[in-house]
Design a protein around this motif. Structure first.
Motif, PDB file in Angstrom:
ATOM      1  N   GLU A  46       0.836  -1.196   0.000  1.00  0.00           N
ATOM      2  CA  GLU A  46       0.000   0.000   0.000  1.00  0.00           C
ATOM      3  C   GLU A  46       0.874   1.250   0.000  1.00  0.00           C
ATOM      4  OE1 GLU A  46      -2.295   0.545   3.581  1.00  0.00           O
ATOM      5  OE2 GLU A  46      -0.581   0.188   4.900  1.00  0.00           O
ATOM      6  N   LYS A  58       0.799  13.318  -0.704  1.00  0.00           N
ATOM      7  CA  LYS A  58      -0.318  12.389  -0.538  1.00  0.00           C
ATOM      8  C   LYS A  58       0.045  11.431   0.583  1.00  0.00           C
ATOM      9  CE  LYS A  58      -2.037  10.489  -4.272  1.00  0.00           C
ATOM     10  NZ  LYS A  58      -2.167   9.582  -5.429  1.00  0.00           N
ATOM     11  N   TYR A  59      -0.930  11.172   1.468  1.00  0.00           N
ATOM     12  CA  TYR A  59      -0.716  10.263   2.593  1.00  0.00           C
ATOM     13  C   TYR A  59      -1.843   9.253   2.684  1.00  0.00           C
ATOM     14  CZ  TYR A  59       2.765  13.548   4.444  1.00  0.00           C
ATOM     15  OH  TYR A  59       3.872  14.340   4.623  1.00  0.00           O
ATOM     16  N   ALA A  60      -1.504   8.063   3.144  1.00  0.00           N
ATOM     17  CA  ALA A  60      -2.544   7.111   3.508  1.00  0.00           C
ATOM     18  C   ALA A  60      -3.265   7.636   4.740  1.00  0.00           C
ATOM     19  CB  ALA A  60      -1.921   5.748   3.811  1.00  0.00           C
ATOM     20  N   ASP A  61      -4.554   7.391   4.819  1.00  0.00           N
ATOM     21  CA  ASP A  61      -5.332   7.875   5.957  1.00  0.00           C
ATOM     22  C   ASP A  61      -4.770   7.358   7.282  1.00  0.00           C
ATOM     23  OD1 ASP A  61      -8.581   7.725   4.297  1.00  0.00           O
ATOM     24  OD2 ASP A  61      -7.037   9.274   4.316  1.00  0.00           O
ATOM     25  N   SER A  62      -4.240   6.160   7.268  1.00  0.00           N
ATOM     26  CA  SER A  62      -3.766   5.532   8.499  1.00  0.00           C
ATOM     27  C   SER A  62      -2.526   6.192   9.080  1.00  0.00           C
ATOM     28  CB  SER A  62      -3.482   4.048   8.253  1.00  0.00           C
ATOM     29  OG  SER A  62      -2.483   3.901   7.243  1.00  0.00           O
ATOM     30  N   LYS A  64      -1.789   9.717   8.415  1.00  0.00           N
ATOM     31  CA  LYS A  64      -1.930  11.176   8.449  1.00  0.00           C
ATOM     32  C   LYS A  64      -1.779  11.682   9.880  1.00  0.00           C
ATOM     33  CE  LYS A  64      -4.814  11.854   4.358  1.00  0.00           C
ATOM     34  NZ  LYS A  64      -6.164  12.187   3.848  1.00  0.00           N
ATOM     35  N   ASP A  89       1.998  -0.583  12.144  1.00  0.00           N
ATOM     36  CA  ASP A  89       2.914   0.009  11.157  1.00  0.00           C
ATOM     37  C   ASP A  89       4.037  -0.956  10.787  1.00  0.00           C
ATOM     38  OD1 ASP A  89       2.575   3.084  12.957  1.00  0.00           O
ATOM     39  OD2 ASP A  89       1.636   2.576  11.028  1.00  0.00           O
TER      40      ASP A  89
END
Length: 115
Positions: A46, A58-62, A64, A89
């Motif tokens: 991912e 751009k970041y993954a929501d998890s 941010k 993580d």
């Protein structure tokens, strides 16, 4: 060919921090996106964080609010500052860069977060 070499992975306790680095070398003409992906055990790869050559992010929501991606164009290097790390993580983190639509990948660096 572009080579990507990551560093900075390791073992850290939950709540701790790590900083990953990825240096690009080789035939670098115009790298657009640089960033980080990860693959956790038993899961698909991912996108974690990405930055474009124009400075968009751009970041993954998890991640941010916990992870920060940055880039030094003069050094062809991208960083990932990870804070407030969680056991979820835990993954192998891969650096990625695209040049003229072709994606290059690093060999991966393992991050393990213990609870």
């Amino acid at each position: 060919q572009v080579q990507l070499v990551e560093s900075g992975g390791g073992l850290v306790q939950a709540g701790g921090s790590l900083r990953l680095s990825c240096a690009a070398s080789g035939r670098i003409l115009s790298i657009n996106n640089m960033g980080w992906y990860r693959r956790a055990p038993g899961k698909e790869r991912e996108l974690v964080a990405q930055t474009t050559s124009s400075g968009r992010f751009k970041y993954a929501d998890s991640v941010k609010g916990r992870f920060t991606v940055s880039r030094d164009n003069a050094k062809n290097t991208v960083y990932l500052q990870m804070t407030s790390l969680k056991p979820e993580d835990t993954a192998v983190y891969y650096c990625a860069a695209d040049q003229f639509g072709y994606n290059y990948w690093g060999q991966g660096t393992k991050v393990t977060v213990s609870s």
